[in-house]
Design a protein around this motif. Structure first.
Motif, mmCIF file in Angstrom:
data_model
loop_
_atom_site.group_PDB
_atom_site.id
_atom_site.type_symbol
_atom_site.label_atom_id
_atom_site.label_comp_id
_atom_site.label_asym_id
_atom_site.label_seq_id
_atom_site.Cartn_x
_atom_site.Cartn_y
_atom_site.Cartn_z
ATOM 1 N N ARG A 141 0.809 -1.209 0.000
ATOM 2 C CA ARG A 141 0.000 0.000 0.000
ATOM 3 C C ARG A 141 0.851 1.272 0.000
ATOM 4 O O ARG A 141 1.986 1.278 0.400
ATOM 5 N N GLY A 142 0.248 2.395 -0.433
ATOM 6 C CA GLY A 142 0.936 3.690 -0.402
ATOM 7 C C GLY A 142 -0.108 4.778 -0.260
ATOM 8 O O GLY A 142 -1.286 4.523 -0.371
ATOM 9 N N ASP A 143 0.328 6.022 -0.013
ATOM 10 C CA ASP A 143 -0.631 7.123 0.130
ATOM 11 C C ASP A 143 -0.835 7.819 -1.201
ATOM 12 O O ASP A 143 0.095 7.982 -1.973
ATOM 13 N N ASP A 144 -2.068 8.317 -1.432
ATOM 14 C CA ASP A 144 -2.308 9.058 -2.656
ATOM 15 C C ASP A 144 -1.726 10.464 -2.489
ATOM 16 O O ASP A 144 -1.606 10.976 -1.416
ATOM 17 N N GLY A 145 -1.321 11.080 -3.590
ATOM 18 C CA GLY A 145 -0.768 12.418 -3.497
ATOM 19 C C GLY A 145 -1.008 13.138 -4.790
ATOM 20 O O GLY A 145 -2.052 12.983 -5.391
ATOM 21 N N SER A 146 -0.013 13.909 -5.258
ATOM 22 C CA SER A 146 -0.186 14.636 -6.501
ATOM 23 C C SER A 146 -0.202 13.634 -7.653
ATOM 24 O O SER A 146 0.116 12.474 -7.490
ATOM 25 N N SER A 147 -0.546 14.139 -8.836
ATOM 26 C CA SER A 147 -0.682 13.242 -9.965
ATOM 27 C C SER A 147 0.633 12.549 -10.313
ATOM 28 O O SER A 147 0.651 11.411 -10.748
ATOM 29 N N PHE A 148 1.777 13.232 -10.119
ATOM 30 C CA PHE A 148 3.049 12.605 -10.462
ATOM 31 C C PHE A 148 3.918 12.380 -9.231
ATOM 32 O O PHE A 148 4.976 12.968 -9.077
ATOM 33 N N SER A 149 3.435 11.544 -8.316
ATOM 34 C CA SER A 149 4.216 11.236 -7.117
ATOM 35 C C SER A 149 5.030 9.975 -7.365
ATOM 36 O O SER A 149 4.839 9.279 -8.360
ATOM 37 N N GLU A 150 5.910 9.664 -6.414
ATOM 38 C CA GLU A 150 6.702 8.444 -6.545
ATOM 39 C C GLU A 150 5.788 7.208 -6.501
ATOM 40 O O GLU A 150 5.996 6.237 -7.221
ATOM 41 N N GLU A 151 4.742 7.291 -5.640
ATOM 42 C CA GLU A 151 3.813 6.156 -5.548
ATOM 43 C C GLU A 151 3.125 5.906 -6.890
ATOM 44 O O GLU A 151 2.915 4.778 -7.300
ATOM 45 N N HIS A 152 2.767 7.019 -7.549
ATOM 46 C CA HIS A 152 2.132 6.879 -8.856
ATOM 47 C C HIS A 152 3.058 6.204 -9.853
ATOM 48 O O HIS A 152 2.644 5.357 -10.635
ATOM 49 N N LEU A 153 4.312 6.609 -9.799
ATOM 50 C CA LEU A 153 5.291 6.042 -10.717
ATOM 51 C C LEU A 153 5.393 4.535 -10.480
ATOM 52 O O LEU A 153 5.397 3.730 -11.420
ATOM 53 N N ILE A 154 5.435 4.154 -9.191
ATOM 54 C CA ILE A 154 5.534 2.728 -8.862
ATOM 55 C C ILE A 154 4.293 1.998 -9.375
ATOM 56 O O ILE A 154 4.375 0.938 -10.003
ATOM 57 N N MET A 155 3.109 2.601 -9.128
ATOM 58 C CA MET A 155 1.875 1.937 -9.574
ATOM 59 C C MET A 155 1.829 1.827 -11.097
ATOM 60 O O MET A 155 1.378 0.830 -11.640
ATOM 61 N N ASN A 156 2.294 2.875 -11.793
ATOM 62 C CA ASN A 156 2.315 2.816 -13.258
ATOM 63 C C ASN A 156 3.218 1.685 -13.741
ATOM 64 O O ASN A 156 2.856 0.931 -14.651
ATOM 65 N N ALA A 157 4.394 1.584 -13.108
ATOM 66 C CA ALA A 157 5.325 0.530 -13.512
ATOM 67 C C ALA A 157 4.707 -0.842 -13.240
ATOM 68 O O ALA A 157 4.753 -1.746 -14.078
ATOM 69 N N LEU A 158 4.068 -0.991 -12.051
ATOM 70 C CA LEU A 158 3.448 -2.276 -11.721
ATOM 71 C C LEU A 158 2.291 -2.576 -12.673
ATOM 72 O O LEU A 158 2.091 -3.714 -13.090
ATOM 73 N N ASP A 159 1.521 -1.538 -13.026
ATOM 74 C CA ASP A 159 0.415 -1.710 -13.975
ATOM 75 C C ASP A 159 0.916 -2.254 -15.310
ATOM 76 O O ASP A 159 0.361 -3.198 -15.863
ATOM 77 N N LEU A 160 1.980 -1.610 -15.806
ATOM 78 C CA LEU A 160 2.505 -2.052 -17.104
ATOM 79 C C LEU A 160 3.035 -3.475 -16.995
ATOM 80 O O LEU A 160 2.843 -4.293 -17.890
ATOM 81 N N HIS A 161 3.690 -3.768 -15.860
ATOM 82 C CA HIS A 161 4.251 -5.109 -15.696
ATOM 83 C C HIS A 161 3.133 -6.154 -15.616
ATOM 84 O O HIS A 161 3.151 -7.166 -16.317
#
Ligand code: HEM
Length: 358
Positions: A141-161
């Motif tokens: 889990r992670g916290d939501d934040g701005s549109s381009f946060s580190e968590e978002h980047l991780i989720m995007n990478a995991l989504d693509l994977h």
């Protein structure tokens, strides 16, 4: 599915993000990144061929023996997307990637099935120690934040994977199940491949234009595999009228790709595995409008071109080198898929032989 899946991933990447500017930014970012790292260029073909060397090596070690291809295809698809997203590949025995791939193949089953339906329908059971909790443990889990946060980047990478592994590998698994059990179709593909690639050391994606039969077979595999049967659930963003039906804003929409891929009236042979579904009377490849395994509209699969390149290069390269045989002692093939967000063929064994021409 939607609710259960969203709770497992509080920071949404691309796949489950609500339609709007945030999703648009992240989809554009993902597509640009994929292009920057080679999508649509020769370097992506090089990556796929590089990975194929490991697949070929695994198959060569199993010549004349029976092998279980599940892990091999999951690893191959995972490594191709890992090379793009993380700039690295993982050994087929690497414990880290084994755990990651296992977690999301499990989640693909848990988050769309009977337990997910119970989770969605009966809020009071959500805190009980039932199987859906496994899906939550599988996701960090992670916290939501701005549109381009580190968590978002991780989720995007995991989504693509996730999106790029379970889909492509399950399509390949279905493909090889049918190629083994329809040996005349496998042989006809090999004839066409030998003719077109004569004198060349490897296939390119452009070769598909000279291989109408192989193209038809791969598309028929995708139609039959029906890899993402209910696509991703959507929701109307405004009051809508469709064919006289009024659909209020906020209505859950479940795209039924199974129905369109099997629709009587759209296909010459809707209920059988038959490449003729994609061939005209002159033997040319044609793609009916109803072929939409990647869904349609603004949310349609953003990895379609990568997936099509992978399927073509992997099937052609492996069929050129090997014969795939249904083991004599394997009994009757069972084509019934295991249900989930993605459909998976039941585990099976394959026998591999080097082709005489190799
Ligand atoms: C045979 C392989 C594949 C199939 C059948 C497939 C199918 C689909 C389907 C049906 C959707 C849902 C579209 C919708 O919401 O209407 C989707 C979305 C998506 N796919 Fe694929 N996919 C495949 C491979 C890939 C690959 C290789 C990638 C990675 C590059 C990928 C990345 C995505 C992403 C990020 C989305 C979400 C798009 C969005 O919501 O804007 N897929 N895919």
């Amino acid at each position: 599915m939607l609710y259960a899946f969203c709770v497992t991933t509080p920071v949404l990447g691309v796949i489950l993000a609500d339609y709007g500017s945030g999703w648009r930014d992240h989809r554009r970012f993902a597509l640009t990144t994929l292009r920057n790292f080679g999508l649509g260029k020769n370097s992506m073909e090089d990556r796929i061929h590089e990975e194929l060397k490991y697949t070929i090596n695994t198959l060569e070690k199993s010549i004349d023996k029976s092998l279980s291809p599940q892990r091999m295809f999951h690893n191959a698809a995972s490594n191709i997307i890992c090379q793009v997203v993380f700039g690295t590949r993982f050994d087929y025995e690497d414990e880290f990637i084994k755990v990651i791939v296992q977690c999301f193949t499990e989640n693909a089953k848990i988050s769309n099935g009977p337990w997910a339906m119970l989770y969605d329908s009966l809020p009071m059971i959500r805190y009980l120690p039932l199987p859906f909790n496994k899906a939550f443990e599988n996701v960090k889990r992670g916290d939501d934040g701005s549109s381009f946060s580190e968590e978002h980047l991780i989720m995007n990478a995991l989504d693509l994977h996730f999106a790029g592994t379970d889909t492509t590998s399950n399509t390949l698994l279905t493909g090889f199940l049918y190629l083994m059990t329809y040996p005349h179709i496998q042989e006809r593909c090999q004839q066409e491949i030998d003719e077109v690639l004569e004198g060349k050391d490897r296939a390119t994606f452009d070769d598909r234009n000279n291989m109408p039969y192989v193209q038809a077979v791969i598309h028929e595999v995708q139609r039959i595999a029906n890899t993402v049967p209910l696509s991703v659930f959507h929701c109307t963003t405004k009051d809508t009228e469709l064919m006289g039906y009024v659909i209020p804003r906020g209505t859950l929409i479940i795209p039924n790709l199974t129905s369109v891929l099997n629709e009587e009236g759209q296909w010459k042979f809707p209920n059988e595995f038959n490449p003729e579904n994609f061939l005209n009377d002159q033997g040319e490849f044609v793609k009916p409008e109803a072929f939409m395994p990647f869904s349609t509209g603004p949310r349609m699969c953003l990895g379609e071109s990568l997936a099509r390149m992978e399927l073509f290069l992997i099937v052609v390269t492996l069929l050129r080198k090997f014969n795939f045989i249904w083991p004599e002692d394997a009994g009757e093939p069972d084509y019934t898929p295991v249900y989930g967000v993605t459909l998976t063929p039941k585990p099976y064994l394959m026998k591999v032989q080097l082709r005489a021409t190799q």
